[in-house]
Design a protein around this motif. Structure first.
Motif, PDB file in Angstrom:
ATOM      1  N   ALA A  24     -18.749  39.367 -13.283  1.00  0.00           N
ATOM      2  CA  ALA A  24     -19.481  38.132 -13.584  1.00  0.00           C
ATOM      3  C   ALA A  24     -18.629  37.113 -14.335  1.00  0.00           C
ATOM      4  N   ASP A  25     -17.897  37.565 -15.349  1.00  0.00           N
ATOM      5  CA  ASP A  25     -17.089  36.618 -16.128  1.00  0.00           C
ATOM      6  C   ASP A  25     -16.064  35.917 -15.250  1.00  0.00           C
ATOM      7  N   ALA A  26     -15.361  36.684 -14.437  1.00  0.00           N
ATOM      8  CA  ALA A  26     -14.342  36.117 -13.558  1.00  0.00           C
ATOM      9  C   ALA A  26     -14.966  35.157 -12.550  1.00  0.00           C
ATOM     10  N   LEU A  27     -16.122  35.519 -12.023  1.00  0.00           N
ATOM     11  CA  LEU A  27     -16.790  34.655 -11.047  1.00  0.00           C
ATOM     12  C   LEU A  27     -17.244  33.341 -11.681  1.00  0.00           C
ATOM     13  N   VAL A  28     -17.784  33.410 -12.870  1.00  0.00           N
ATOM     14  CA  VAL A  28     -18.248  32.191 -13.549  1.00  0.00           C
ATOM     15  C   VAL A  28     -17.066  31.263 -13.835  1.00  0.00           C
ATOM     16  N   ILE A  29     -15.976  31.826 -14.314  1.00  0.00           N
ATOM     17  CA  ILE A  29     -14.800  31.000 -14.602  1.00  0.00           C
ATOM     18  C   ILE A  29     -14.254  30.393 -13.310  1.00  0.00           C
ATOM     19  N   ALA A  30     -14.221  31.183 -12.230  1.00  0.00           N
ATOM     20  CA  ALA A  30     -13.733  30.670 -10.945  1.00  0.00           C
ATOM     21  C   ALA A  30     -14.629  29.542 -10.435  1.00  0.00           C
ATOM     22  N   VAL A  31     -15.929  29.678 -10.614  1.00  0.00           N
ATOM     23  CA  VAL A  31     -16.852  28.621 -10.188  1.00  0.00           C
ATOM     24  C   VAL A  31     -16.596  27.354 -11.004  1.00  0.00           C
ATOM     25  N   VAL A  32     -16.331  27.499 -12.288  1.00  0.00           N
ATOM     26  CA  VAL A  32     -16.027  26.337 -13.131  1.00  0.00           C
ATOM     27  C   VAL A  32     -14.765  25.641 -12.622  1.00  0.00           C
ATOM     28  N   ILE A  33     -13.755  26.404 -12.250  1.00  0.00           N
ATOM     29  CA  ILE A  33     -12.515  25.822 -11.729  1.00  0.00           C
ATOM     30  C   ILE A  33     -12.784  25.063 -10.433  1.00  0.00           C
ATOM     31  N   VAL A  34     -13.563  25.661  -9.535  1.00  0.00           N
ATOM     32  CA  VAL A  34     -13.852  25.029  -8.247  1.00  0.00           C
ATOM     33  C   VAL A  34     -14.684  23.754  -8.442  1.00  0.00           C
ATOM     34  N   VAL A  35     -15.683  23.810  -9.297  1.00  0.00           N
ATOM     35  CA  VAL A  35     -16.519  22.628  -9.549  1.00  0.00           C
ATOM     36  C   VAL A  35     -15.683  21.519 -10.189  1.00  0.00           C
ATOM     37  N   ASN A  36     -14.815  21.874 -11.125  1.00  0.00           N
ATOM     38  CA  ASN A  36     -13.948  20.888 -11.754  1.00  0.00           C
ATOM     39  C   ASN A  36     -13.036  20.232 -10.724  1.00  0.00           C
ATOM     40  N   ALA A  37     -12.453  21.024  -9.838  1.00  0.00           N
ATOM     41  CA  ALA A  37     -11.569  20.475  -8.805  1.00  0.00           C
ATOM     42  C   ALA A  37     -12.348  19.583  -7.846  1.00  0.00           C
ATOM     43  N   ALA A  38     -13.557  19.983  -7.488  1.00  0.00           N
ATOM     44  CA  ALA A  38     -14.371  19.185  -6.567  1.00  0.00           C
ATOM     45  C   ALA A  38     -14.744  17.846  -7.208  1.00  0.00           C
ATOM     46  N   LEU A  39     -15.133  17.866  -8.470  1.00  0.00           N
ATOM     47  CA  LEU A  39     -15.480  16.616  -9.152  1.00  0.00           C
ATOM     48  C   LEU A  39     -14.261  15.704  -9.287  1.00  0.00           C
ATOM     49  N   GLY A  40     -13.122  16.271  -9.636  1.00  0.00           N
ATOM     50  CA  GLY A  40     -11.901  15.476  -9.752  1.00  0.00           C
ATOM     51  C   GLY A  40     -11.496  14.870  -8.423  1.00  0.00           C
TER      52      GLY A  40
ATOM     53  N   SER B 144       0.844  -1.195   0.000  1.00  0.00           N
ATOM     54  CA  SER B 144       0.000   0.000   0.000  1.00  0.00           C
ATOM     55  C   SER B 144       0.880   1.246   0.000  1.00  0.00           C
ATOM     56  N   ALA B 145       0.416   2.237  -0.716  1.00  0.00           N
ATOM     57  CA  ALA B 145       1.145   3.497  -0.793  1.00  0.00           C
ATOM     58  C   ALA B 145       0.814   4.338   0.441  1.00  0.00           C
ATOM     59  N   THR B 146       1.724   5.209   0.787  1.00  0.00           N
ATOM     60  CA  THR B 146       1.457   6.095   1.925  1.00  0.00           C
ATOM     61  C   THR B 146       0.345   7.058   1.535  1.00  0.00           C
ATOM     62  N   PRO B 147      -0.591   7.301   2.453  1.00  0.00           N
ATOM     63  CA  PRO B 147      -1.710   8.181   2.113  1.00  0.00           C
ATOM     64  C   PRO B 147      -1.244   9.625   1.896  1.00  0.00           C
ATOM     65  N   VAL B 148      -1.901  10.292   0.971  1.00  0.00           N
ATOM     66  CA  VAL B 148      -1.586  11.680   0.646  1.00  0.00           C
ATOM     67  C   VAL B 148      -2.589  12.568   1.383  1.00  0.00           C
ATOM     68  N   ALA B 149      -2.108  13.669   1.946  1.00  0.00           N
ATOM     69  CA  ALA B 149      -2.982  14.592   2.678  1.00  0.00           C
ATOM     70  C   ALA B 149      -4.062  15.143   1.747  1.00  0.00           C
ATOM     71  N   ARG B 150      -5.216  15.423   2.319  1.00  0.00           N
ATOM     72  CA  ARG B 150      -6.351  15.916   1.514  1.00  0.00           C
ATOM     73  C   ARG B 150      -6.016  17.216   0.796  1.00  0.00           C
ATOM     74  N   TRP B 151      -5.349  18.125   1.497  1.00  0.00           N
ATOM     75  CA  TRP B 151      -5.057  19.412   0.862  1.00  0.00           C
ATOM     76  C   TRP B 151      -4.123  19.228  -0.334  1.00  0.00           C
ATOM     77  N   ARG B 152      -3.247  18.232  -0.276  1.00  0.00           N
ATOM     78  CA  ARG B 152      -2.375  17.965  -1.429  1.00  0.00           C
ATOM     79  C   ARG B 152      -3.175  17.374  -2.585  1.00  0.00           C
ATOM     80  N   ARG B 153      -4.170  16.551  -2.265  1.00  0.00           N
ATOM     81  CA  ARG B 153      -5.006  15.978  -3.330  1.00  0.00           C
ATOM     82  C   ARG B 153      -5.855  17.060  -3.978  1.00  0.00           C
TER      83      ARG B 153
END
Length: 121
Positions: free
Chosen positions: A90-106, A47-56
């Motif tokens: 608005a444009d910056a906020l929408v793009i930032a939300v897309v980044i956050v949602v993408n990171a959360a899904l990943g 088994s590999a050593t677990p990676v911290a959540r913030w690093r993931r």
């Protein structure tokens, strides 16, 4: 003892058994099994050593397309500020939300895959 076969899964089973010194009809004797256990260790996946959540979470942001989106957020904020900073960016906020949602899904997909691998171990 073993041939340098490129892929044992494509080799005939009798050849693989011969290369490993095993009689498929009888298997290994208890003495031979104990000797191989002492030499090679138990048949377990390491088994590999677990990676911290913030690093993931940060790992989800290490992608060239995410960098491009972050640059788009910065450009959008600069354009919003240079135009007088009226209302919400608005444009910056929408793009930032897309980044956050993408990171959360990943992150969620990676966590599910890790739990599936842990369950198999």
């Amino acid at each position: 003892m073993r041939d340098a076969s490129p892929d044992p899964s494509t080799t005939d089973a009798a050849v693989v058994a011969r290369d490993f010194g095993v009689d498929p009809a009888r298997g290994l004797s208890a003495a031979e099994a104990a000797r191989r256990l002492a030499r090679d260790g138990p048949n377990e996946v390491a088994s590999a050593t677990p990676v911290a959540r913030w690093r993931r979470v940060l790992a989800q942001l290490r992608d060239p397309l995410v960098y491009l989106l972050l640059a788009a957020v910065a450009i959008s904020l600069v354009a919003w500020a240079s135009e007088g900073a009226h209302g919400w960016p608005a444009d910056a906020l929408v793009i930032a939300v897309v980044i956050v949602v993408n990171a959360a899904l990943g992150y969620t997909q990676e966590a599910r895959a890790q739990s599936a691998v842990a369950a198999l171990a």
